[in-house]
Design a protein around this motif. Structure first.
Motif, PDB file in Angstrom:
ATOM      1  N   VAL A  93     -73.602  17.628  23.674  1.00  0.00           N
ATOM      2  CA  VAL A  93     -74.437  18.803  23.432  1.00  0.00           C
ATOM      3  C   VAL A  93     -73.908  19.588  22.234  1.00  0.00           C
ATOM      4  O   VAL A  93     -74.680  20.057  21.385  1.00  0.00           O
ATOM      5  N   ALA A  97     -76.768  19.966  19.574  1.00  0.00           N
ATOM      6  CA  ALA A  97     -77.606  21.144  19.824  1.00  0.00           C
ATOM      7  C   ALA A  97     -76.956  22.448  19.406  1.00  0.00           C
ATOM      8  O   ALA A  97     -77.315  23.507  19.905  1.00  0.00           O
ATOM      9  N   THR A 115     -84.587  20.873  20.246  1.00  0.00           N
ATOM     10  CA  THR A 115     -83.853  20.888  21.511  1.00  0.00           C
ATOM     11  C   THR A 115     -82.854  22.033  21.539  1.00  0.00           C
ATOM     12  O   THR A 115     -82.659  22.677  22.577  1.00  0.00           O
ATOM     13  N   ALA A 116     -82.210  22.311  20.399  1.00  0.00           N
ATOM     14  CA  ALA A 116     -81.254  23.409  20.328  1.00  0.00           C
ATOM     15  C   ALA A 116     -81.931  24.737  20.631  1.00  0.00           C
ATOM     16  O   ALA A 116     -81.356  25.606  21.309  1.00  0.00           O
ATOM     17  N   PHE A 119     -82.592  24.862  24.365  1.00  0.00           N
ATOM     18  CA  PHE A 119     -81.319  25.041  25.072  1.00  0.00           C
ATOM     19  C   PHE A 119     -80.815  26.471  24.923  1.00  0.00           C
ATOM     20  O   PHE A 119     -80.323  27.082  25.884  1.00  0.00           O
ATOM     21  N   VAL A 129     -80.219  18.021  27.470  1.00  0.00           N
ATOM     22  CA  VAL A 129     -79.890  17.779  26.061  1.00  0.00           C
ATOM     23  C   VAL A 129     -79.255  16.399  25.904  1.00  0.00           C
ATOM     24  O   VAL A 129     -79.551  15.664  24.950  1.00  0.00           O
ATOM     25  N   ALA A 157     -88.499  17.958  23.613  1.00  0.00           N
ATOM     26  CA  ALA A 157     -87.827  19.224  23.911  1.00  0.00           C
ATOM     27  C   ALA A 157     -88.758  20.179  24.645  1.00  0.00           C
ATOM     28  O   ALA A 157     -88.329  20.922  25.539  1.00  0.00           O
TER      29      ALA A 157
END
Length: 462
Positions: A93, A97, A115-116, A119, A129, A157
């Motif tokens: 991760v 991310a 995705t980051a 998250f 993730v 995501a």
């Protein structure tokens, strides 16, 4: 950040936890308990994001490498007591991310930018993730154009908050395979041969499993010829299955090589089978024994092994200390390596098998430390390097190796050790009726601590 700010943040966090505990007490209603679960999950994800960001910064600065660790996963395990799988997940991760800093100080977006963002908003966990990073690194995903790959990442995501990690993995895999309509390019070249063998010990330490694949026909034929020659039924009444006969054949071939073959030395001596017997078992006519790698032996197996073997006895006292050590070769004075193997059973710090290990002088030999069992311990190469260059210290307390971590891992440098091979039961008498004391069982903590950590992680002063 100064220690004062860390102390303040920790105090506020404890106050928040106290309030949550009060809200979810015995008088809480069903709705309160359900709300508590969602609040706790949100808080856990927030703390997870903070820890991942810290890991990314430490990784970028090379802090763990400067302190003697080649593996960030190992360093996180020592620092936080994480399992390797948990440490790997957070490292993945952190690498995918979290925004990075270029050499000129500019901020670069994370590899999985969409995705980051999800998250960071708390809409998915670190496990989500990890799944996204794994799916988007498959051969099918790598064949996508950059624009299609980025669009797929954004779409996956967006679904992370709706699916469990398992469902997200299945859905994302189908999406990537659908986008990869052409598939891999035709390749007329023969596939690269795969020759591999995996030996996995059972969790209880007794026996294990072998899994292999040999595409090289000469390698496979050599193995198959040996196994086939020794796996024929011995008599007409031999009711062993084919699998049992082949397993016996492979074990017989390996035992023959150990006895007669030119086997390379490992860890300072020729490979061998060692049977360790405790003193009380020996006094009870050897009802039990233990192999270095294969785990415990039944009485029948022990008697069978002793029928045709060069016996090198290693008798242990109640505390696991060798009382009598036989000598197989004079080049090892007084069977020193066997004595240390019988006591430490492999790397005294991490548990790697004895054949991977070296002998370490607690008091250096050049400083007058003797080459004796009271001044030596068994360490694998990675742990040996940490002791010499990573700030770890070794002490022998009552003949048992203990490891003192550097202060950046534990400010109090509390000793750590592997669990004992025997469990000592204490306070077995029933308590008086007027007290609420319970029976206690002293079992070493898997991480080597005598008790679970209940106090907050100490803040090292700078």
């Amino acid at each position: 950040m100064s220690p004062d700010r860390l102390d303040t943040a920790h105090r506020l966090l404890q106050q928040a936890m106290t309030e949550l505990a009060a809200v979810s007490g015995p008088a809480a209603g069903d709705d309160d308990l359900l709300s508590t679960l969602t609040v706790c999950e949100g808080a856990a994800r927030l703390l997870e994001r903070l820890s991942v960001a810290a890991i990314a910064a430490l990784q970028r600065r090379g802090v763990f490498a400067e302190r003697g660790y080649r593996s960030t996963v190992t360093a996180l395990g020592d620092l936080l007591g994480w399992e390797r799988a948990d440490a790997r997940r957070r490292l993945v991760v952190a690498e995918h991310a979290v925004d990075t800093i270029a050499l000129d100080g500019t901020t670069l977006p994370a590899r999985l930018s969409a995705t980051a963002a999800v998250f960071a908003a708390g809409n998915c966990s670190a496990r989500h993730v990890e799944i996204i990073a794994r799916v988007l690194d498959t051969p099918a995903a790598r064949r996508l154009t950059p624009d299609i790959w980025a669009a797929a990442e954004a779409q996956v995501a967006a679904k992370a908050g709706d699916y469990s990690p398992a469902d997200l993995h299945a859905w994302a895999t189908v999406l990537v395979e659908t986008l990869d309509q052409d598939g891999a390019e035709p390749d007329d070249r023969p596939p690269v041969p795969v020759n591999e063998l995996f030996l996995t010990r059972n969790p209880d330490g007794a026996g294990g499993r072998l899994k292999g694949r040999f595409d090289d026909p000469t390698m496979f034929d050599a193995i198959a010829t040996v196994v086939d020659a020794h796996s024929a039924p011995l008599t007409a009444d031999d009711d062993r299955s084919m699998g049992e006969r082949q397993a016996d054949a492979l074990a017989d071939a390996c035992a023959y090589v150990l006895d007669h073959g030119d086997v390379p030395a490992r860890g300072g001596e020729r490979p061998h089978l060692s049977v360790t017997v405790r003193l009380d078992d020996l006094q009870n006519r050897a009802r039990a024994g233990c192999l270095d790698l294969g785990g415990p032996l039944s009485p029948e197996q022990l008697r069978l092994l002793c029928c045709d073997a060069r016996v090198v006895p290693v008798v242990l006292g109640g505390a696991g200390q060798p009382l009598d050590v036989g000598r197989a070769r004079r080049v090892i004075p007084d069977g020193l390596r066997r004595a240390i193997t019988a006591r430490d059973r492999g790397c005294a710090r991490c548990g790697r098998p004895p054949s991977w290990c070296e002998i370490h002088h607690v008091i250096p030999w050049e400083s007058g430390g003797p080459t004796s069992i009271d001044n030596c311990t068994m360490l694998c190469r990675a742990c040996h390097r940490l002791v010499h260059h990573g700030g770890w210290d070794v002490v022998l307390r009552e003949g048992r190796p203990e490891f003192l971590p550097p202060r950046w891992i534990d400010h109090g440098r509390r000793p750590r050790h592997r669990p004992r091979h025997t469990i000592q039961l204490t306070n077995l008498d029933p308590p008086p009726a007027a007290t609420t004391e319970s029976r206690s069982c002293h079992v070493a903590h898997p991480r080597g601590r005598a008790r679970a950590r209940t106090d907050p992680l100490p803040v090292a002063s700078h």
